[in-house]
Scaffold this motif. Structure first.
Motif, mmCIF file in Angstrom:
data_model
loop_
_atom_site.group_PDB
_atom_site.id
_atom_site.type_symbol
_atom_site.label_atom_id
_atom_site.label_comp_id
_atom_site.label_asym_id
_atom_site.label_seq_id
_atom_site.Cartn_x
_atom_site.Cartn_y
_atom_site.Cartn_z
ATOM 1 N N ALA A 100 -12.405 5.183 -5.633
ATOM 2 C CA ALA A 100 -12.195 6.028 -6.807
ATOM 3 C C ALA A 100 -12.735 5.322 -8.043
ATOM 4 O O ALA A 100 -12.381 4.191 -8.314
ATOM 5 N N ALA A 101 -13.584 6.009 -8.773
ATOM 6 C CA ALA A 101 -14.135 5.450 -10.000
ATOM 7 C C ALA A 101 -13.228 5.868 -11.149
ATOM 8 O O ALA A 101 -13.406 6.897 -11.769
ATOM 9 N N THR A 102 -12.216 5.045 -11.406
ATOM 10 C CA THR A 102 -11.278 5.337 -12.485
ATOM 11 C C THR A 102 -11.196 4.125 -13.387
ATOM 12 O O THR A 102 -11.654 3.041 -13.049
ATOM 13 N N GLU A 103 -10.555 4.324 -14.533
ATOM 14 C CA GLU A 103 -10.365 3.193 -15.443
ATOM 15 C C GLU A 103 -9.489 2.130 -14.809
ATOM 16 O O GLU A 103 -9.602 0.962 -15.122
ATOM 17 N N ASP A 104 -8.587 2.538 -13.902
ATOM 18 C CA ASP A 104 -7.664 1.598 -13.281
ATOM 19 C C ASP A 104 -8.264 0.887 -12.085
ATOM 20 O O ASP A 104 -7.660 -0.035 -11.551
ATOM 21 N N ALA A 105 -9.436 1.300 -11.618
ATOM 22 C CA ALA A 105 -10.019 0.733 -10.395
ATOM 23 C C ALA A 105 -10.258 -0.764 -10.537
ATOM 24 O O ALA A 105 -9.960 -1.526 -9.633
ATOM 25 N N GLU A 106 -10.782 -1.193 -11.682
ATOM 26 C CA GLU A 106 -11.036 -2.628 -11.858
ATOM 27 C C GLU A 106 -9.731 -3.405 -11.885
ATOM 28 O O GLU A 106 -9.598 -4.449 -11.272
ATOM 29 N N ASP A 107 -8.715 -2.886 -12.590
ATOM 30 C CA ASP A 107 -7.414 -3.535 -12.643
ATOM 31 C C ASP A 107 -6.784 -3.590 -11.256
ATOM 32 O O ASP A 107 -6.172 -4.585 -10.887
ATOM 33 N N ALA A 108 -6.955 -2.524 -10.481
ATOM 34 C CA ALA A 108 -6.373 -2.479 -9.131
ATOM 35 C C ALA A 108 -6.939 -3.581 -8.259
ATOM 36 O O ALA A 108 -6.246 -4.120 -7.401
ATOM 37 N N GLU A 109 -8.198 -3.950 -8.477
ATOM 38 C CA GLU A 109 -8.806 -4.988 -7.650
ATOM 39 C C GLU A 109 -8.281 -6.368 -7.999
ATOM 40 O O GLU A 109 -8.432 -7.298 -7.227
ATOM 41 N N THR A 110 -7.637 -6.540 -9.157
ATOM 42 C CA THR A 110 -7.070 -7.834 -9.517
ATOM 43 C C THR A 110 -5.594 -7.907 -9.147
ATOM 44 O O THR A 110 -5.009 -8.972 -9.204
ATOM 45 N N ARG A 111 -4.987 -6.791 -8.782
ATOM 46 C CA ARG A 111 -3.586 -6.771 -8.361
ATOM 47 C C ARG A 111 -3.528 -6.802 -6.841
ATOM 48 O O ARG A 111 -4.424 -6.351 -6.161
ATOM 49 N N GLY A 112 -2.431 -7.300 -6.335
ATOM 50 C CA GLY A 112 -2.264 -7.351 -4.892
ATOM 51 C C GLY A 112 -1.862 -6.012 -4.306
ATOM 52 O O GLY A 112 -1.288 -5.171 -4.982
ATOM 53 N N ARG A 113 -2.181 -5.836 -3.046
ATOM 54 C CA ARG A 113 -1.774 -4.651 -2.309
ATOM 55 C C ARG A 113 -0.250 -4.663 -2.185
ATOM 56 O O ARG A 113 0.337 -5.677 -1.849
ATOM 57 N N ALA A 114 0.377 -3.546 -2.441
ATOM 58 C CA ALA A 114 1.832 -3.467 -2.380
ATOM 59 C C ALA A 114 2.330 -3.832 -0.986
ATOM 60 O O ALA A 114 1.868 -3.283 0.004
ATOM 61 N N LYS A 115 3.240 -4.769 -0.948
ATOM 62 C CA LYS A 115 3.916 -5.192 0.280
ATOM 63 C C LYS A 115 2.956 -5.666 1.372
ATOM 64 O O LYS A 115 3.219 -5.481 2.550
ATOM 65 N N GLY A 116 1.862 -6.255 0.997
ATOM 66 C CA GLY A 116 0.921 -6.781 1.979
ATOM 67 C C GLY A 116 0.404 -8.140 1.559
ATOM 68 O O GLY A 116 -0.142 -8.285 0.464
ATOM 69 N N TYR A 117 0.614 -9.142 2.411
ATOM 70 C CA TYR A 117 0.128 -10.488 2.125
ATOM 71 C C TYR A 117 0.195 -11.310 3.405
ATOM 72 O O TYR A 117 0.794 -10.899 4.398
ATOM 73 N N ALA A 118 -0.425 -12.471 3.354
ATOM 74 C CA ALA A 118 -0.364 -13.409 4.473
ATOM 75 C C ALA A 118 -0.255 -14.808 3.895
ATOM 76 O O ALA A 118 -0.780 -15.087 2.814
#
Length: 167
Positions: A100-118
């Motif tokens: 999705a090309a949104t204003e939040d797309a760049e910010d989303a790439e710097t935040r972690g996926r909800a409830k997903g990590y290793a």
């Protein structure tokens, strides 16, 4: 009542994040009832040093939280936050934006996926790979996908050279 509990939990989480940041540490991720904090210790710090740092930070947050609750609401705090885990290595995949090309797309790439990590979790004298919310632990992915993701994470966490990973 449920909304009040959720709201207060969020308040405490954001308050703790701000306190930890003000102490000069980096909060990597927070979700529902957890904060993941970079220790600030040099790479190669021992498990004991990491655990001591985490426990000290937890004590600080609890002490300051008791003062905050008393000052803000005029009651004694019954909250006690716990220090739980040390990860030697930690991976937080970026949030999926589905192109999705949104204003939040760049910010989303710097935040972690909800409830997903290793992470490479330190336990006693050893360590174990812990995966939460990623494909390797989901039932709607194949066993091949599970094995591949576990293997890749293990190799990266143990500094396998990229050429060997490709092979």
């Amino acid at each position: 009542l449920a909304g009040a509990i959720t709201s207060f939990g969020q308040h405490v989480l954001f308050w703790a994040r701000d306190l930890i940041t003000a102490e000069g540490l980096e909060v990597l991720y927070g979700d529902t009832d957890s904060l993941f904090v970079r220790s600030g210790l040099p790479r190669g710090a021992s498990a004991a040093e990491l655990r001591t740092k985490g426990e000290a930070l937890c004590r600080l947050v609890n002490e300051r939280l008791a003062v905050h609750v008393q000052e803000r609401w005029g009651v004694s705090s019954r909250l006690e936050l716990e220090f739980e885990t040390v990860y030697r290595r930690f991976f937080l995949p970026p949030m999926r934006t589905f192109g999705a090309a949104t204003e939040d797309a760049e910010d989303a790439e710097t935040r972690g996926r909800a409830k997903g990590y290793a992470g490479l979790r330190l336990e006693g004298d050893g360590e174990r790979l812990e995966i939460v919310g990623m494909e390797a632990v989901r039932h709607d992915w194949t066993e091949l996908a599970h094995e591949l993701q576990r293997d890749l994470l293990g190799w990266v966490f143990h500094d396998m050279p990229p050429a060997e990973i490709v092979d």
